[in-house]
Design an enzyme around this catalytic site. Structure first.
Site, PDB file in Angstrom:
ATOM      1  N   LYS A 149      -9.900  -4.576  -5.556  1.00  0.00           N
ATOM      2  CA  LYS A 149     -10.483  -3.316  -6.013  1.00  0.00           C
ATOM      3  C   LYS A 149      -9.434  -2.372  -6.563  1.00  0.00           C
ATOM      4  CE  LYS A 149     -13.874  -4.069  -2.853  1.00  0.00           C
ATOM      5  NZ  LYS A 149     -14.226  -3.917  -1.467  1.00  0.00           N
ATOM      6  N   LYS A 183       0.839  -1.213   0.000  1.00  0.00           N
ATOM      7  CA  LYS A 183       0.000   0.000   0.000  1.00  0.00           C
ATOM      8  C   LYS A 183       0.866   1.252   0.000  1.00  0.00           C
ATOM      9  CE  LYS A 183      -4.368  -1.741   1.586  1.00  0.00           C
ATOM     10  NZ  LYS A 183      -4.500  -2.905   2.457  1.00  0.00           N
ATOM     11  N   LYS A 215      -3.821 -10.967  -7.921  1.00  0.00           N
ATOM     12  CA  LYS A 215      -5.113 -11.342  -7.341  1.00  0.00           C
ATOM     13  C   LYS A 215      -6.196 -10.355  -7.741  1.00  0.00           C
ATOM     14  CE  LYS A 215      -5.096  -8.740  -3.105  1.00  0.00           C
ATOM     15  NZ  LYS A 215      -5.721  -8.546  -1.841  1.00  0.00           N
TER      16      LYS A 215
END
Ligand code: TYM
Length: 358
Positions: free
Chosen positions: A226, A118, A223
């Site tokens: 979103k 992130k 994967k």
């Protein structure tokens, strides 16, 4: 409400309110929630505090909480069997998060894979700059330090608190959450041993019949997620869903019998394995092995099998969303039960740590 709940093992899991649920959420988490709700004391929540780590638009955050709640119910979680609650409705979580953070090292948080991913994304670093020193240097840089907020760093503490405050021992999640669970166990052990208590049981991932899954995207790698923009949503309309599947990345096809499979094609097979029958999977595997496979046929089959799973959910969502009173009742009842357990744990933690009333 289940009267046996005191005697059953406690299961806890949550999903961040960052948008509609996708097939990754479904196979990694939601499907299991529905299957186990009869046999355990299940507590399923909507992780809106975790969603705050990426600074969502406030209106959107609220709408997303409602969407997930409706999707939980539409998928078959029964509020008479399982406790359904919103994380921020349990303020005890926020207080215990502060307390537990006193026993969590910055270093161990910075080494967490999800944090590095992130942070890398927030800083606009490419996957090639995988080097921890570079990430650390950029995070500490004066101009960029606001882009990687402290909430993102302490995300695993909050997740550990979600689990420990309910004293859950079983946590149904997808593969990407296993490291967070490992940290939760470590924090539990550390707390118990520092204060010489045995308050926190160690939680483990929970997947009846098999290991936690990673649902791939349709874009050829990685994967479904979103932020990857490669999702098939449970509420996708059939036409849009079919289009997404038909556009999935493949290759030029096997060039010789029994060729190894490239990742994009292997991903399609992984999705087929989740959604289709073993016979259908075998039929396409055989066709791949003898080079007679037509990816168009595989995709058509896959789209129909996905729709068979998502259609009943999609068809229920709008009615549930329209019934505001029902939604309010479900989360009020859930919050009460979740707070009941959380306030007991928090009272113990405060006492153990030496916070006492005069
Ligand atoms: P989140 O919101 O990213 O995802 C929710 C659940 O969906 C699973 N999942 C997947 N599983 C397989 N393949 C995929 N492509 C895929 N994408 C998502 C996740 O593994 C997860 O189970 N930190 C958690 C939320 C959370 C939580 C908790 C979970 C907060 N506190 C306490 C369990 C217990 C998260 O971000 O999940």
């Amino acid at each position: 409400m289940n009267t046996d709940s005191n005697r059953k093992e406690i299961v806890l899991s949550g999903i961040r309110s960052t948008g509609n649920l996708h097939l990754g959420n479904y196979y990694g988490a939601l499907r299991k929630f529905v299957k186990i709700q009869d046999d355990f004391d299940c507590r399923f929540f909507i992780a809106d505090l975790h969603a705050l780590t990426t600074n969502p638009d406030p209106q959107e955050l609220h709408a997303n909480v409602k969407k997930i709640l409706a999707e939980y119910l539409a998928a078959g979680i029964d509020p008479e069997k399982a406790t359904i609650f919103i994380q921020s409705d349990v303020p005890e979580i926020a207080e215990m998060y502060l307390l537990l953070n006193m026993h969590v090292g910055i270093g161990e948080l910075m080494r967490t894979t999800s944090f590095k991913d992130k942070a890398r994304k927030a800083l606009g670093l490419t996957a090639a700059s995988d080097d921890d020193d570079e990430i650390e240097k950029q995070i500490c840089g004066v101009e960029t330090n606001r882009r990687v907020n402290a909430g993102l760093l302490t995300y695993p503490t909050l997740m550990a608190v979600d689990i420990l405050i309910q004293k859950a021992t079983k946590v149904p999640v997808g593969k990407d959450q296993l490291q967070h669970l490992e940290l939760t166990r470590r924090f539990a052990r550390r707390f118990n041993s520092f204060y010489n208590v045995d308050d926190f049981p160690e939680p483990y991932d929970f997947d009846f019949g098999g290991a936690p899954v990673k649902v791939p995207g349709l874009d050829g790698s990685g994967k479904m997620g979103k932020s990857e923009g490669n999702c098939i949503y449970l509420v996708d309309e059939p036409k849009a869903l079919r289009k997404k599947v038909m556009r999935a990345v493949t290759d030029e096809g096997p060039q010789a019998p029994n060729s190894p499979m490239n990742e994009p094609v292997a991903n399609l097979f992984s999705l087929l394995e989740l959604t289709s029958t073993p016979e259908i999977v075998k039929q396409f595997r055989d066709a791949y092995a003898d080079c007679s496979i037509r990816y168009g046929d595989l995709k058509k089959q896959l789209a129909e099998d996905i729709l068979a799973v998502t259609t009943p959910i999609r068809e229920r969502v709008n009615d549930i969303l329209a019934d505001e009173d029902y939604l309010r009742r479900v989360v009020a009842q859930g919050a009460e039960k979740a707070r009941d357990a959380a306030s007991k744990t928090l009272a113990d933690v405060r006492r153990i740590m030496g916070i006492r009333k005069f």
